[in-house]
Design a protein around this motif. Structure first.
Motif, PDB file in Angstrom:
ATOM      1  N   GLY A  51       4.825 -23.101  -5.125  1.00 11.35           N
ATOM      2  CA  GLY A  51       4.430 -22.500  -6.392  1.00 11.35           C
ATOM      3  C   GLY A  51       2.928 -22.389  -6.590  1.00 11.35           C
ATOM      4  N   VAL A  52       2.167 -22.649  -5.535  1.00 11.37           N
ATOM      5  CA  VAL A  52       0.712 -22.567  -5.616  1.00 11.37           C
ATOM      6  C   VAL A  52       0.283 -21.120  -5.409  1.00 11.37           C
ATOM      7  N   ARG A  53      -0.589 -20.641  -6.291  1.00 13.70           N
ATOM      8  CA  ARG A  53      -1.115 -19.286  -6.159  1.00 13.70           C
ATOM      9  C   ARG A  53      -2.316 -19.327  -5.215  1.00 13.70           C
ATOM     10  N   VAL A  54      -2.294 -18.450  -4.213  1.00 13.50           N
ATOM     11  CA  VAL A  54      -3.320 -18.425  -3.175  1.00 13.50           C
ATOM     12  C   VAL A  54      -3.859 -17.006  -3.058  1.00 13.50           C
ATOM     13  N   VAL A  55      -5.177 -16.892  -2.895  1.00 15.73           N
ATOM     14  CA  VAL A  55      -5.797 -15.600  -2.634  1.00 15.73           C
ATOM     15  C   VAL A  55      -6.375 -15.653  -1.223  1.00 15.73           C
ATOM     16  N   VAL A  56      -5.884 -14.760  -0.363  1.00 17.84           N
ATOM     17  CA  VAL A  56      -6.317 -14.708   1.032  1.00 17.84           C
ATOM     18  C   VAL A  56      -7.273 -13.532   1.193  1.00 17.84           C
ATOM     19  N   GLN A  57      -8.472 -13.797   1.704  1.00 20.88           N
ATOM     20  CA  GLN A  57      -9.461 -12.748   1.951  1.00 20.88           C
ATOM     21  C   GLN A  57      -9.281 -12.221   3.373  1.00 20.88           C
ATOM     22  N   VAL A  58      -9.150 -10.908   3.500  1.00 22.45           N
ATOM     23  CA  VAL A  58      -8.947 -10.250   4.787  1.00 22.45           C
ATOM     24  C   VAL A  58     -10.007  -9.170   4.932  1.00 22.45           C
ATOM     25  N   ASP A  59     -10.650  -9.117   6.109  1.00 23.02           N
ATOM     26  CA  ASP A  59     -11.681  -8.090   6.308  1.00 23.02           C
ATOM     27  C   ASP A  59     -11.051  -6.780   6.767  1.00 23.02           C
ATOM     28  N   ARG A  60     -11.887  -5.771   6.992  1.00 26.50           N
ATOM     29  CA  ARG A  60     -11.381  -4.443   7.355  1.00 26.50           C
ATOM     30  C   ARG A  60     -10.747  -4.418   8.742  1.00 26.50           C
ATOM     31  N   ALA A  61     -11.062  -5.397   9.573  1.00 27.71           N
ATOM     32  CA  ALA A  61     -10.456  -5.490  10.902  1.00 27.71           C
ATOM     33  C   ALA A  61      -9.147  -6.275  10.852  1.00 27.71           C
ATOM     34  N   LEU A  62      -8.670  -6.569   9.639  1.00 25.91           N
ATOM     35  CA  LEU A  62      -7.425  -7.299   9.400  1.00 25.91           C
ATOM     36  C   LEU A  62      -7.457  -8.707   9.994  1.00 25.91           C
ATOM     37  N   THR A  63      -8.584  -9.380   9.772  1.00 20.29           N
ATOM     38  CA  THR A  63      -8.746 -10.772  10.173  1.00 20.29           C
ATOM     39  C   THR A  63      -8.873 -11.614   8.908  1.00 20.29           C
ATOM     40  N   ARG A 104       0.397  -9.392  -5.000  1.00 21.40           N
ATOM     41  CA  ARG A 104      -0.269  -8.087  -4.961  1.00 21.40           C
ATOM     42  C   ARG A 104      -1.340  -8.104  -3.881  1.00 21.40           C
ATOM     43  N   VAL A 105      -1.776  -6.899  -3.515  1.00 21.25           N
ATOM     44  CA  VAL A 105      -2.866  -6.731  -2.550  1.00 21.25           C
ATOM     45  C   VAL A 105      -3.889  -5.805  -3.188  1.00 21.25           C
ATOM     46  N   GLU A 106      -5.156  -6.211  -3.130  1.00 16.81           N
ATOM     47  CA  GLU A 106      -6.233  -5.423  -3.725  1.00 16.81           C
ATOM     48  C   GLU A 106      -7.319  -5.196  -2.690  1.00 16.81           C
ATOM     49  N   VAL A 107      -8.139  -4.202  -2.954  1.00 13.14           N
ATOM     50  CA  VAL A 107      -9.330  -3.973  -2.131  1.00 13.14           C
ATOM     51  C   VAL A 107     -10.530  -3.981  -3.066  1.00 13.14           C
ATOM     52  N   THR A 150     -16.526  -3.708  -1.665  1.00  9.90           N
ATOM     53  CA  THR A 150     -17.180  -3.911  -0.368  1.00  9.90           C
ATOM     54  C   THR A 150     -16.269  -3.570   0.792  1.00  9.90           C
ATOM     55  N   GLY A 151     -14.977  -3.374   0.501  1.00 13.25           N
ATOM     56  CA  GLY A 151     -14.040  -2.997   1.551  1.00 13.25           C
ATOM     57  C   GLY A 151     -13.176  -4.137   2.046  1.00 13.25           C
ATOM     58  N   TRP A 152     -13.378  -5.339   1.542  1.00 16.12           N
ATOM     59  CA  TRP A 152     -12.510  -6.455   1.926  1.00 16.12           C
ATOM     60  C   TRP A 152     -11.234  -6.414   1.100  1.00 16.12           C
ATOM     61  N   TYR A 153     -10.189  -6.975   1.643  1.00 18.57           N
ATOM     62  CA  TYR A 153      -8.897  -7.006   0.967  1.00 18.57           C
ATOM     63  C   TYR A 153      -8.628  -8.405   0.436  1.00 18.57           C
ATOM     64  N   SER A 154      -7.904  -8.482  -0.673  1.00 24.19           N
ATOM     65  CA  SER A 154      -7.466  -9.748  -1.250  1.00 24.19           C
ATOM     66  C   SER A 154      -5.956  -9.685  -1.399  1.00 24.19           C
ATOM     67  N   ALA A 155      -5.278 -10.590  -0.718  1.00 26.57           N
ATOM     68  CA  ALA A 155      -3.826 -10.693  -0.841  1.00 26.57           C
ATOM     69  C   ALA A 155      -3.523 -11.885  -1.739  1.00 26.57           C
ATOM     70  N   ALA A 169      -1.836  -1.813   2.968  1.00 28.22           N
ATOM     71  CA  ALA A 169      -1.405  -2.932   2.129  1.00 28.22           C
ATOM     72  C   ALA A 169      -0.348  -3.767   2.841  1.00 28.22           C
ATOM     73  N   VAL A 170       0.568  -3.109   3.537  1.00 31.24           N
ATOM     74  CA  VAL A 170       1.600  -3.827   4.289  1.00 31.24           C
ATOM     75  C   VAL A 170       0.982  -4.619   5.423  1.00 31.24           C
ATOM     76  N   GLN A 171       0.001  -4.049   6.115  1.00 31.79           N
ATOM     77  CA  GLN A 171      -0.672  -4.764   7.205  1.00 31.79           C
ATOM     78  C   GLN A 171      -1.442  -5.970   6.671  1.00 31.79           C
ATOM     79  N   VAL A 172      -2.132  -5.808   5.555  1.00 31.86           N
ATOM     80  CA  VAL A 172      -2.875  -6.914   4.954  1.00 31.86           C
ATOM     81  C   VAL A 172      -1.908  -8.020   4.530  1.00 31.86           C
ATOM     82  N   ALA A 173      -0.794  -7.637   3.905  1.00 30.64           N
ATOM     83  CA  ALA A 173       0.198  -8.620   3.486  1.00 30.64           C
ATOM     84  C   ALA A 173       0.778  -9.357   4.689  1.00 30.64           C
ATOM     85  N   SER A 174       1.023  -8.655   5.779  1.00 30.60           N
ATOM     86  CA  SER A 174       1.564  -9.282   6.982  1.00 30.60           C
ATOM     87  C   SER A 174       0.604 -10.307   7.563  1.00 30.60           C
ATOM     88  N   VAL A 175      -0.677  -9.951   7.603  1.00 33.29           N
ATOM     89  CA  VAL A 175      -1.690 -10.873   8.126  1.00 33.29           C
ATOM     90  C   VAL A 175      -1.782 -12.109   7.226  1.00 33.29           C
TER      91      VAL A 175
END
Length: 87
Positions: free
Chosen positions: A66-78, A48-51, A54-59, A30-36
């Motif tokens: 003040g804009v809410r953003v959802v960042v999609q991160v794959d398992r390779a942390l890209t 928050r960070v979720e998985v 399918t194994g992808w992460y959502s930060a 979760a810390v690595q996903v948040a950092s990316v």
């Protein structure tokens, strides 16, 4: 389901639907996903960070504006993309 009868009325109480639980997310991942995600959106704050199954992460982030953003991160942390949510 539980039932209760009072004055000839029946009340059905529903429990949560049977859905598959999200996979566990270890704290170090979760810390690595948040950092990316924060590298892609400097100055934002992590909500928050979720998985997903399918194994992808959502930060979920909140930017300085003040804009809410959802960042999609794959398992390779890209970072695979992001979307700004409507207010």
């Amino acid at each position: 389901m539980a039932t209760s009868t009072t004055a000839r009325r029946i009340l059905w109480l529903r429990t949560r639907p049977l859905v598959a639980a999200e996979p566990d997310l270890p704290a170090d991942v979760a810390v690595q996903v948040a950092s990316v995600a924060l590298a892609d959106h400097p100055g934002a704050v992590v909500d928050r960070v979720e998985v997903d199954p399918t194994g992808w992460y959502s930060a979920h982030l909140v930017t300085r504006a003040g804009v809410r953003v959802v960042v999609q991160v794959d398992r390779a942390l890209t970072v695979m993309g992001w979307v700004a949510l409507a207010r």
